[in-house]
Write a protein that holds these residues in place. Structure first.
Motif, PDB file in Angstrom:
ATOM      1  N   TRP A 168     -54.256  60.589  80.149  1.00 28.14           N
ATOM      2  CA  TRP A 168     -54.255  60.982  79.144  1.00 28.14           C
ATOM      3  C   TRP A 168     -54.928  61.449  78.799  1.00 28.14           C
ATOM      4  CZ3 TRP A 168     -49.394  61.959  79.406  1.00 28.14           C
ATOM      5  CH2 TRP A 168     -48.764  60.554  79.638  1.00 28.14           C
ATOM      6  N   TRP A 171     -55.148  64.746  75.290  1.00 32.24           N
ATOM      7  CA  TRP A 171     -53.942  63.942  75.286  1.00 32.24           C
ATOM      8  C   TRP A 171     -54.034  63.606  73.598  1.00 32.24           C
ATOM      9  CZ3 TRP A 171     -48.883  64.597  76.496  1.00 32.24           C
ATOM     10  CH2 TRP A 171     -48.253  65.813  78.190  1.00 32.24           C
ATOM     11  N   GLN A 172     -53.069  63.978  72.796  1.00 30.50           N
ATOM     12  CA  GLN A 172     -53.558  63.387  71.095  1.00 30.50           C
ATOM     13  C   GLN A 172     -52.133  61.973  71.287  1.00 30.50           C
ATOM     14  OE1 GLN A 172     -52.187  65.953  67.506  1.00 30.50           O
ATOM     15  NE2 GLN A 172     -52.296  63.914  66.280  1.00 30.50           N
ATOM     16  N   SER A 173     -53.185  61.167  70.365  1.00 33.44           N
ATOM     17  CA  SER A 173     -52.405  59.912  70.429  1.00 33.44           C
ATOM     18  C   SER A 173     -51.362  60.117  68.913  1.00 33.44           C
ATOM     19  CB  SER A 173     -53.178  58.552  70.672  1.00 33.44           C
ATOM     20  OG  SER A 173     -52.440  57.481  70.181  1.00 33.44           O
ATOM     21  N   ARG A 181     -45.842  53.455  73.602  1.00 33.65           N
ATOM     22  CA  ARG A 181     -46.834  54.568  73.176  1.00 33.65           C
ATOM     23  C   ARG A 181     -46.733  56.121  73.997  1.00 33.65           C
ATOM     24  NH1 ARG A 181     -50.732  50.844  77.080  1.00 33.65           N
ATOM     25  NH2 ARG A 181     -50.496  52.929  78.239  1.00 33.65           N
ATOM     26  N   TRP A 183     -47.917  59.803  72.746  1.00 32.54           N
ATOM     27  CA  TRP A 183     -49.210  61.147  73.820  1.00 32.54           C
ATOM     28  C   TRP A 183     -47.904  63.000  73.414  1.00 32.54           C
ATOM     29  CZ3 TRP A 183     -53.674  58.584  74.494  1.00 32.54           C
ATOM     30  CH2 TRP A 183     -52.621  57.708  74.878  1.00 32.54           C
TER      31      TRP A 183
END
Length: 250
Positions: A168, A171-173, A181, A183
């Motif tokens: 990830w 990637w933006q959480s 979770r 993403w």
């Protein structure tokens, strides 16, 4: 709903809503029923002999009420009828005949993974509406190349590699439930020849290990990840339409 309809005259529909499309299997015995054929039965996870209905419905985003617009019986393969082409024809018919009073109110067309096809994305995009759907868990997606281009002859490098659904980086959480979770990132989808806003939801077990993941997407790359998820969840209101129709029809 006539061409003179306005947002003020739409009542409960005055707020934004989505257009959901889905098909439902109806068990049917016998050999002479019109339209009888092999269709996918989701409750049994297999194809069975019976009938199928395809439904397009408006779903209000405030109360999540479903309002059926168009219901059609799917013609079977033995009639030399392509199932997806029938769905697409139905969708285009609704665009041309039923949505005159909904300009600016329709947020997206939402459908499950069987509609994740280029022809559906192109048809919805032509109406300047977002298409939200579910992709395969191993979907072929590419990162746009963002590094410096080497000084050489030839075309510049476009892609920085294939998406790995275990890495990830970049990637933006996104906030999610305790057992998941989430993403998001904008990536290129070669199969659809367009950029997509992708949302990946990782399901976690009690030990915090990933047990499965779901891949959602929107053709509107500016759409927030939380909204993509909420819109896809709203489409399940269509199941109540199918339930009520089957109970009423016996």
């Amino acid at each position: 709903m006539g061409t003179g309809a306005t947002p003020d005259s739409l009542g409960v529909l005055g707020s934004r809503f989505i257009l959901a499309i889905d098909a439902s299997f109806i068990p049917k015995s016998g050999k002479h029923t019109e339209g009888l054929g092999a269709f996918w039965n989701g409750s049994q996870s297999r194809s069975e002999t019976g009938l199928e209905l395809s439904c397009l419905a408006l779903i209000s985003l405030t109360g999540q009420h479903a309002f059926p617009l168009d219901i059609r019986q799917t013609r079977p393969k033995q009639d030399r009828a392509d199932r997806l082409e029938q769905y697409l024809e139905q969708l285009k018919d609704v665009f041309s005949r039923r949505l005159d009073g909904l300009s600016g109110q329709l947020r997206a067309v939402v459908a499950d993974g069987q509609y994740a096809k280029k022809m559906f994305m192109d048809a919805v995009h032509a109406e300047q509406i977002a298409f939200v759907t579910k992709l395969q868990s191993n979907a072929n997606l590419l990162y746009p190349f963002t590094g410096e281009h080497s000084k050489r002859r030839g075309a510049r490098r476009k892609w920085g590699g294939k998406v790995d659904f275990k890495d990830w980086s970049g990637w933006q959480s996104v906030p999610g439930d305790t057992q998941e979770r989430v993403w998001t990132r904008v990536v290129w989808a070669p199969h659809f020849a367009r950029f997509l806003r992708v949302v990946v939801i990782e399901r976690l077990d009690r030990k915090g290990q990933v047990k499965a993941h779901v891949v959602l997407c929107s053709t509107d790359t500016t759409m927030p990840a939380q909204e993509i998820r909420a819109l896809y969840s709203a489409r399940f209101q269509l199941e109540f339409v199918f339930r009520d129709a089957k109970q009423f029809g016996g």
